[in-house]
Design a protein around this motif. Structure first.
Motif, PDB file in Angstrom:
ATOM      1  N   ILE A 337       0.831  -1.211   0.000  1.00  0.00           N
ATOM      2  CA  ILE A 337       0.000   0.000   0.000  1.00  0.00           C
ATOM      3  C   ILE A 337       0.861   1.253   0.000  1.00  0.00           C
ATOM      4  O   ILE A 337       0.612   2.202  -0.758  1.00  0.00           O
ATOM      5  N   MET A 338       1.892   1.279   0.856  1.00  0.00           N
ATOM      6  CA  MET A 338       2.783   2.438   0.890  1.00  0.00           C
ATOM      7  C   MET A 338       3.471   2.637  -0.454  1.00  0.00           C
ATOM      8  O   MET A 338       3.614   3.771  -0.938  1.00  0.00           O
ATOM      9  N   ILE A 340       2.388   1.812  -3.443  1.00  0.00           N
ATOM     10  CA  ILE A 340       1.436   2.335  -4.431  1.00  0.00           C
ATOM     11  C   ILE A 340       1.258   3.849  -4.263  1.00  0.00           C
ATOM     12  O   ILE A 340       1.297   4.600  -5.244  1.00  0.00           O
ATOM     13  N   PHE A 341       1.093   4.305  -3.022  1.00  0.00           N
ATOM     14  CA  PHE A 341       0.923   5.739  -2.781  1.00  0.00           C
ATOM     15  C   PHE A 341       2.179   6.516  -3.159  1.00  0.00           C
ATOM     16  O   PHE A 341       2.092   7.615  -3.740  1.00  0.00           O
ATOM     17  N   ILE A 342       3.352   5.971  -2.857  1.00  0.00           N
ATOM     18  CA  ILE A 342       4.599   6.655  -3.212  1.00  0.00           C
ATOM     19  C   ILE A 342       4.775   6.702  -4.730  1.00  0.00           C
ATOM     20  O   ILE A 342       5.231   7.705  -5.280  1.00  0.00           O
ATOM     21  N   ILE A 344       2.423   6.966  -6.859  1.00  0.00           N
ATOM     22  CA  ILE A 344       1.500   7.971  -7.374  1.00  0.00           C
ATOM     23  C   ILE A 344       1.946   9.384  -7.010  1.00  0.00           C
ATOM     24  O   ILE A 344       1.873  10.309  -7.840  1.00  0.00           O
ATOM     25  N   LEU A 345       2.456   9.568  -5.792  1.00  0.00           N
ATOM     26  CA  LEU A 345       2.716  10.914  -5.273  1.00  0.00           C
ATOM     27  C   LEU A 345       4.133  11.423  -5.495  1.00  0.00           C
ATOM     28  O   LEU A 345       4.346  12.633  -5.574  1.00  0.00           O
ATOM     29  N   SER A 346       5.119  10.537  -5.588  1.00  0.00           N
ATOM     30  CA  SER A 346       6.510  10.983  -5.677  1.00  0.00           C
ATOM     31  C   SER A 346       6.924  11.264  -7.121  1.00  0.00           C
ATOM     32  O   SER A 346       6.742  10.419  -8.000  1.00  0.00           O
ATOM     33  N   SER A 350       7.543   8.772 -10.884  1.00  0.00           N
ATOM     34  CA  SER A 350       6.563   8.895 -11.953  1.00  0.00           C
ATOM     35  C   SER A 350       6.965  10.002 -12.920  1.00  0.00           C
ATOM     36  O   SER A 350       7.876  10.782 -12.667  1.00  0.00           O
TER      37      SER A 350
END
Length: 376
Positions: A337-338, A340-342, A344-346, A350
Motif C-alpha cells: 500500500i505504501m 502504491i501511494f509513493i 502515485i505521489l513521488s 513517476s
C-alpha cells in the motif's frame, strides 16, 4: 551491470499495466486466502474471536517496527548511494526502496524490484551504471547478513526452530541451503572463467537450442556482464571497510525489527508469551524469511503463510493462524500500500516515459571455451 535500453514504462496507472498488477494482487490475495483457510481448518470461530480482540497497542508497535524497517532500508540506499552522489538524501533512499518493494511484491521471485529502482535512480540523477552498482552492493551485504543471522539462530535456538518436527527441518534446510547456494554461486561465478564458460557455452546454449531462451547472444552477454559487475562491486565494497561494516550493521538492525513482529503479533491476539521466548521467535522468523526469499510466486504468497504455520504452529493453531494474518498484513500489505501511494505521489517514481541508455563500454571480448581462467 550493463543495461542497454532498459525500458520501464511509468507510471503504473496506465491501463494495460494497471490491469496486470491488479490481476497479480488478486492472485496474491487469493493464494493467501486459500493458505489461510487450510491452516485454520475447523478453528474459524477461535481465529475470528482472536482477530476481533486484537490489542491495538501491540498493533501500533508492529506498524512502527515495520516503518523502522523501511526507513533503515532507505538509509542503506543513502549510505551506498553517497559513494556516487554526495547529496543523496534519506528521503530519496526511502522512495527508491519503497518502489523496489512494490515491484518486488508484484513480480515472481521479486525480479521486478531492481529494474524499478534503477528507473527511480535515473530520475534522482544517478546513472544506470552507478545504480546497478549500488544495488549489487546492497544485495551482497544483505545476503551476508541474512545467512549469518540464520546460522547463528539455528545454532543458538535449534531446539526452538525444530520443535515443529520434520516440516520445520525442511523449511530451515531448504531456505538456508538455497541462500547459501545463490551467494556462493555469485561469488564463485564472478571469479571463475571456467564456470562462466560452462554456463554460457553449455547451459545457456542448451536452453537456447530447446527454445527456452530466445536470444542466446544477448543472454550470454547479459550473464557475462552480471558476473563482471558483481565481481567489481564486491571488491569495491570489501575494500571500503567503513561502508561494508555500516551496511552490515544496518541490515542486522532492520532484520531484527522485521523478525520481532511475530512475537508482538502473538501478543496482540492474546497469546501469553514470556520475554524469554523472544529470541526463539526471532529465530523462527529468520527461517521463514530465508525460505521465502526466492519463492517463484509474487509476494511469496502461499509459501509465506504455509511456512509461518509450520514453524509457529506448535504455539497453538488458533493463535498461529490469527497472528499469521496480522503478521502478513503488516509485513507485506503495508509495504504494498505504501509503495502504491509513493508511486502515485513521488515525482522520483513517476512522469518518465523514456529509456535508460547503456552508458558502459560493451566492447569486451566474448567468452569462449578456451578462455583462460584468469580474471580481469
Amino acid at each position: 551491470m550493463t543495461y542497454r535500453c532498459i525500458s520501464i514504462i511509468m507510471p503504473v496507472m496506465q491501463n494495460s499495466r494497471l490491469l496486470k498488477y491488479l490481476i497479480t494482487i488478486i492472485i496474491i490475495v487469493g493464494l493467501g486466502t486459500v493458505s489461510l483457510y487450510i491452516s485454520i481448518g475447523d478453528e474459524v470461530s477461535s481465529v475470528a474471536d482472536a482477530l476481533l480482540s486484537v490489542k491495538p497497542g501491540y498493533l501500533i508497535v508492529m506498524l512502527l517496527l515495520m516503518l523502522g524497517y523501511y526507513i533503515i532500508d532507505g538509509m542503506i540506499m543513502q549510505v551506498i548511494s553517497r559513494q556516487f552522489y554526495k547529496d543523496y538524501s534519506l528521503k530519496q533512499g526511502f522512495v527508491n526502496n519503497m518502489v523496489g518493494i512494490l515491484f518486488s511484491d508484484l513480480t515472481p521471485s521479486a525480479t521486478g524490484g531492481q529494474f524499478a529502482q534503477i528507473y527511480v535512480f535515473h530520475n534522482q540523477g544517478i546513472s544506470g551504471t552507478a545504480a546497478s552498482g549500488i544495488l549489487v552492493m546492497a544485495l551482497i551485504s544483505y545476503q551476508i547478513v541474512i545467512i549469518v543471522y540464520a546460522a547463528i539462530s539455528m545454532i543458538l535456538q535449534s531446539d526452538y526452530i525444530f520443535a515443529g518436527g520434520l516440516g520445520t527441518w525442511v523449511i530451515a534446510a531448504v531456505g538456508f541451503g538455497v541462500n547459501i547456494a545463490v551467494t556462493v554461486f555469485l561469488f564463485v561465478g564472478s571469479n571463475s572463467k571456467k564456470l562462466q564458460n560452462f554456463l554460457i557455452n553449455r547451459c545457456i546454449r542448451l536452453l537456447a537450442t530447446i527454445h527456452i531462451i530466445k536470444d542466446y547472444k544477448s543472454t550470454a552477454k547479459s550473464l557475462r556482464s552480471a558476473f563482471k559487475e558483481f565481481r567489481r562491486e564486491a571488491k569495491a565494497l570489501f575494500a571500503n571497510k567503513k561502508l561494508f561494516f555500516t551496511t552490515l550493521l544496518l541490515n542486522a538492525l532492520k532484520l531484527t525489527l522485521l523478525y520481532s513482529i511475530p512475537y508482538f503479533s502473538f501478543l496482540s491476539v492474546g497469546a501469553e508469551l514470556k520475554l524469554s521466548r523472544f529470541p526463539g521467535l526471532l529465530a523462527l522468523a529468520s527461517a521463514v524469511t530465508m525460505f521465502n526469499t526466492f519463492m517463484p510466486i509474487p509476494g511469496a504468497s502461499g509459501g509465506s503463510e504455509g511456512s509461518y504455520m509450520l514453524l509457529y504452529g506448535h504455539l497453538g493453531r488458533s493463535f498461529a493462524s490469527s497472528s499469521m494474518l496480522i503478521w502478513r498484513l503488516v509485513t507485506f500489505y503495508m509495504g504494498l500500500i505504501m509503495g502504491i501511494f509513493i508511486m502515485i505521489l513521488s515525482k522520483d517514481a513517476s512522469g518518465y516515459h523514456g529509456q535508460i541508455i547503456d552508458e558502459t563500454d560493451d566492447s569486451s571480448d566474448d567468452i569462449t571455451d578456451d578462455t583462460p581462467d584468469a580474471i580481469d
